[in-house]
Design an enzyme around this catalytic site. Structure first.
Site, short mmCIF file in Angstrom:
data_model
loop_
_atom_site.label_atom_id
_atom_site.label_comp_id
_atom_site.label_asym_id
_atom_site.label_seq_id
_atom_site.Cartn_x
_atom_site.Cartn_y
_atom_site.Cartn_z
CB CYS A 12 -0.01 -7.68 -5.93
SG CYS A 12 -0.30 -6.11 -5.08
CG HIS A 73 -4.76 2.42 -1.95
ND1 HIS A 73 -4.45 2.41 -0.61
CD2 HIS A 73 -5.16 1.16 -2.25
CE1 HIS A 73 -4.69 1.20 -0.12
NE2 HIS A 73 -5.11 0.43 -1.08
CG HIS A 123 -10.65 2.61 -3.37
ND1 HIS A 123 -9.37 2.91 -3.78
CD2 HIS A 123 -10.58 1.39 -2.79
CE1 HIS A 123 -8.57 1.90 -3.46
NE2 HIS A 123 -9.28 0.97 -2.86
CD GLU A 125 -6.58 2.50 -8.11
OE1 GLU A 125 -6.66 1.49 -7.41
OE2 GLU A 125 -6.61 2.45 -9.36
CG ASN A 219 -7.30 -6.71 -4.16
OD1 ASN A 219 -7.15 -7.90 -4.02
ND2 ASN A 219 -6.76 -5.83 -3.33
FE1 F3S Z 1 -1.26 -4.59 -6.42
FE2 F3S Z 1 -0.60 -2.42 -7.67
FE3 F3S Z 1 -2.35 -4.03 -8.69
S1 F3S Z 1 -0.91 -2.61 -5.51
S2 F3S Z 1 -3.38 -4.95 -6.95
S3 F3S Z 1 -0.19 -4.49 -8.38
S4 F3S Z 1 -2.41 -1.82 -8.71
#
Ligand code: F3S
Length: 278
Positions: A12, A73, A123, A125, A219
């Site tokens: 991402c 994070h 975690h 974050e 994720n």
């Molecule tokens: Fe990537 Fe940021 Fe979402 S690291 S998974 S775009 S919170």
């Protein structure tokens, strides 16, 4: 056998940005360069960075000098202060979507809300978000835990950026009965929503789904849950080497998705292994 890759899969924007910052720091900064924890949750990428000379520390106190990179994070304000106090150069690779969630937790705390952070306890974050609550935030991992909450006047909600949207909606409908005023921010990021949606669509059209990414990646684990929820046979793997030929016998279509921290070269190796010798 046909192999189909989900429309949205792999790195991402936030992960790309964090890695770019780490690579630039290694090239341009003298002395030690380290990341605080894993910069992204993918063991193969972390190993490549280590070989390039970026080590990993678990606390700013492990460094005497040099450059410390905060992972995508994010961290709580106390850790940031600790790093600055130690005289370290700090590069902030916190994903902007995580930074937004941090700001919202601060805002809710300032406005007198009791705060629920919906995410994985432990975690990085989520622990960072809790720090921004300055003592007013608590972590709720699942709907069962939310049932135990006492009635509140003002309840604020922020959600881990990689949470599954269905679970968040379920939580909200329960919390609505637990307070007089509910102020909720959907802080699930766009990349997560896109990856979950396209994984779900693909999982419904194949007879085996491979979810590629770190086992410690929140994720990627959510993607695995989303795919499994369709009833399709699903395997969560980190690398192509884990694929067993037996999994592929009699399959017509195999789907691949990958977490936001899974690099393209790992996805390519998986695809090649499926379309190659077997
Ligand atoms: Fe990537 Fe940021 Fe979402 S690291 S998974 S775009 S919170």
């Amino acid at each position: 056998m046909e192999v189909v890759i989900a429309k949205h899969a792999g790195f991402c924007f936030g992960v790309k940005r964090a890695l770019q910052l780490a690579e630039e720091a290694r090239k341009s900064r003298p002395g030690e360069v380290a990341t605080l924890g894993e910069i992204i949750h993918n063991p193969q990428v972390v190993e490549r960075l280590r070989q390039a000379g970026v080590r990993q520390v678990e606390s700013p106190t492990e460094m005497k000098a040099g450059t410390l990179i905060l992972s995508c994070h994010g961290v709580g304000p106390e850790i940031r202060e600790e790093a600055e106090k130690a005289g370290l150069e700090v590069i902030d690779a916190t994903c902007p979507f995580v930074a937004r969630a941090q700001k919202l937790v601060s805002l809710l705390a300032k406005e007198g809300y009791e705060i629920v952070i919906f995410g994985d306890r432990g975690h990085r974050e989520v622990m960072g978000l809790e720090g921004y609550g300055r003592g007013k935030a608590r972590i709720i991992q699942n709907v069962e835990e939310a049932k135990e909450l006492a009635f509140r006047q003002k309840l604020g909600v922020v959600v881990q950026t990689t949470q599954e949207i269905g679970r968040y909606q379920e939580l909200l409908s329960l919390l609505g009965e637990k307070c007089q005023e509910l102020r909720a921010f959907n802080t699930i990021c766009e990349a997560t929503l896109q990856r979950q949606k396209s994984a779900l669509e693909l999982a419904r059209q194949v007879d085996l789904m491979l979810v590629v990414g770190g086992r410690n990646s929140a994720n990627t684990r959510r993607l695995a849950e989303v795919c499994a929820s369709t009833g399709v046979e699903m395997r969560h793997i980190e690398t192509a080497a884990e694929i067993s030929p037996g999994w592929l016998k009699g399959r017509q279509r195999v789907g691949i998705t990958a977490g936001a921290s899974t690099p393209q070269w790992v996805i390519d190796e998986v695809t090649e292994r499926l379309t190659g010798e077997f």
